[in-house]
Design a protein around this motif. Structure first.
Motif, short mmCIF file in Angstrom:
data_model
loop_
_atom_site.label_atom_id
_atom_site.label_comp_id
_atom_site.label_asym_id
_atom_site.label_seq_id
_atom_site.Cartn_x
_atom_site.Cartn_y
_atom_site.Cartn_z
N ASP A 293 0.76 -0.97 6.91
CA ASP A 293 -0.05 -0.35 7.96
C ASP A 293 -1.23 -1.24 8.31
O ASP A 293 -1.56 -1.43 9.49
N ALA B 183 0.75 1.08 2.59
CA ALA B 183 -0.63 0.87 3.04
C ALA B 183 -0.82 -0.56 3.52
O ALA B 183 -1.47 -0.81 4.53
N ARG C 299 3.67 3.59 -2.02
CA ARG C 299 2.51 3.93 -1.19
C ARG C 299 1.64 2.70 -0.96
O ARG C 299 1.17 2.46 0.16
#
Lengths: 231, 70, 252
Positions: B56, B53, B49
């Motif tokens: 992104d 992140a 994750r």
């Protein structure tokens, strides 16, 4: 056309053997190290256990066997290392000759360079521990059968660790289960000989295992190397 | 064996110091074996994750370069 | 006609499908293992009468023997998975083989420790060079060798294949070790005391033992599921299905 240029199988075997032995001879210092190590370990035992002749006589055979095994383990790590580093092992894998046979030759060369000197000094080591002279031939027979067996088994494990960086301790951990039967039968022959019992059965077992290993171990070694270096 | 004899059950006929450590080792080793992959799975997902992140955020920065560069 | 079985197996060997399958299998397996384990413990520790020779000490058998069987059973599973992994190069088989090794090592370790605790009174010492004990120790070293070799590679898959090869060598080696250790033991006339033969065990002792055997098998299935799930996540970290799981678990 291609076939005429390809060197014969025996020719290739001799070439690999000669190359490895020449390399070993150029690094004579490395050949002496295992012998020195065996000498040091053997001389430590009387210091630790006391110079009592009866006790030393009893443990002599086992101590010499384990010492030779440890000294071989010390040298095992280097079996294929330089060949992996300079890429000649990958050349060997691409060569038209069967890889198993070539690796068998390399193992033979390694045995000649590391185990043979140990076998030569083994009577001296055993003598230092007062092994009875009558048992000496059995010790030599056991070592002559057990050391190639260990080299062959070690060759498979070295091939498996070919793709890793540090492998010393790992090799010891992997070799232990494999060498237990070898040690048991070699030491069993010695113990039987020392007690005046027939010792031919364990030696025959060692011989049978060696014959099997001579046939199968190079094949397993080649398969292991292909797995370990294939990416 | 009835319920009143709990102390005698725990005493294991005098062999409590052998029997209960054996069962203790059994449960502790299996508990560790059970928890280790669960913790590893959780850690893997957390790392994944975090990486997503970061990716992104980088993508967002790349999509509007004019505001940042000048 | 019956080719739905290979089809199903083929589907199951795809990582996302197996991940989901293991996810549903795991809670059932562990729940059943816990229930059966508790029943076996009640039967073994409370209902079974004390042994007329060994008193209550023998109750270690209810974990010792199932764990010893599991140590060998898991090695067998690992060997089969290793063979499949090397011959057909199925990723899932590699993962199963490597996930089995730590579980098998754990069971073998428990076997050794409980056996030693039992031996303190049975043999008067916690360690003796008995053939079975020595073979069990060698089995533990085999497991540790496989685990260590697997972790010494940077590339997981290559490490798995190499360690699978070592596991197969171990399959050949294990009977030889056992044979040689038995031979060695008769040569040295060890102070081995025969344990109770299985035929002399009363039924009230047998059913908790067998229940525990089933419970440990189910535990292995459950633990294998969690390990395979974790391994699949790290192997396929870049794939879409893993990203989806990571996103979904934020909310969950």
């Amino acid at each position: 056309m291609l076939d005429t240029q390809r060197p014969g199988l025996t020719h290739a075997c001799v070439a690999v053997l000669r190359r490895d032995l020449t390399l070993a001879w150029r690094q004579r210092g490395d050949m002496v190290l295992p012998v020195l190590y065996a000498l040091i370990v053997t001389s430590l035992f009387p210091f630790a256990l006391g110079p009592e002749s009866a006790l030393l006589k009893r443990i002599a055979g086992g101590v010499v066997l384990v010492t030779v095994l440890l000294a071989m383990l010390l040298a095992l790590d280097a079996m294929f290392r330089s060949d992996i580093e300079d890429g000649s092992l990958e050349q060997l894998m691409l060569a038209p000759q069967p890889l198993a046979l070539m690796l068998g030759m390399k193992i033979l060369a390694h045995w000649l360079a590391t185990a043979l000197p140990l076998i030569v000094v083994a009577p001296m080591l055993a003598g230092m521990l007062h092994l009875p002279a009558a048992v000496m031939p059995v010790l030599m027979a056991a070592l002559l059968l057990a050391t190639p067996l260990l080299s062959l088994l070690g060759g498979i494990l070295v091939a498996l660790t070919a793709g890793t960086r540090r492998s010393g301790m790992l090799l010891a951990l992997m070799l232990l289960p494999l060498c237990v039967p070898v040690v048991i039968f070699a030491a069993g022959a010695l113990a039987a000989a020392q007690e005046g019992l027939p010792w031919i059965a364990p030696v025959a077992w060692l011989g049978a295992a060696l014959v099997l290993a001579v046939v199968l171990a190079p094949l397993a070694c080649a398969a292991a190397l292909r797995i370990a270096l294939d990416s | 064996m009835n319920a009143a004899s709990l102390p005698s059950f725990l005493a294991m006929g005098g062999y409590a110091i052998y029997v209960w450590p054996a069962y203790g080792v059994f449960f502790i080793v299996l508990l560790i074996d059970w928890l280790a992959p669960q913790l590893r799975r959780r850690r893997l997902l957390r790392e994944l994750r975090a990486r997503m992140a970061r990716q992104d955020a980088r993508k967002e920065r790349a999509s509007r370069p004019s505001a940042a560069s000048t | 006609m019956a080719n739905w079985i290979p089809l199903w197996l083929h589907k199951l060997s795809s990582p996302p499908v197996f991940y989901r399958f293991a996810g549903t299998l795991r809670p059932w397996a562990i729940a059943l293992a816990l229930v059966l384990g508790l029943v076996a413990l009640y039967g073994g520790l409370v209902l079974a009468p004390p042994d007329y020779q060994q008193g209550d000490d023998y109750r270690i058998i209810f974990i010792h023997v199932p764990c010893a069987w599991m140590g060998l059973f898991i090695y067998g599973v690992m060997g089969v998975a290793a063979f499949i992994a090397l011959v057909w190069r199925i990723k899932l088989a590699e993962v199963v083989a490597m996930a089995s090794a730590p579980i098998g090592a754990a069971f073998t370790f428990i076997t050794l420790v409980t056996g030693s605790l039992w031996g303190i009174r049975m043999w008067g010492t916690w360690w003796t060079w008995d053939a079975r004990l020595t073979s069990e120790l060698v089995l533990l070293f085999l497991y540790l060798g496989v685990i260590a070799l697997y972790h010494s590679f940077e590339d997981r898959r290559q490490g798995a294949r190499t360690a699978a090869f070592l596991a197969l060598i171990g399959v050949v080696n294990l009977p030889i070790v056992h044979f040689s250790v038995v031979w060695w033991n008769t040569l040295h006339q060890g102070s081995t005391i025969k344990l109770l033969g299985p035929s002399t065990i009363a039924p009230s002792m047998v059913w908790p033992l067998l229940t525990m055997v089933v419970a440990t098998k189910l535990y292995y299935v459950a633990s294998l599921c969690s390990r395979v799930r974790a391994d699949l996540l790290s192997l396929e970290a870049g794939k879409d299905w893993v990203r989806q799981i990571a996103e979904n678990e934020v909310r969950g």
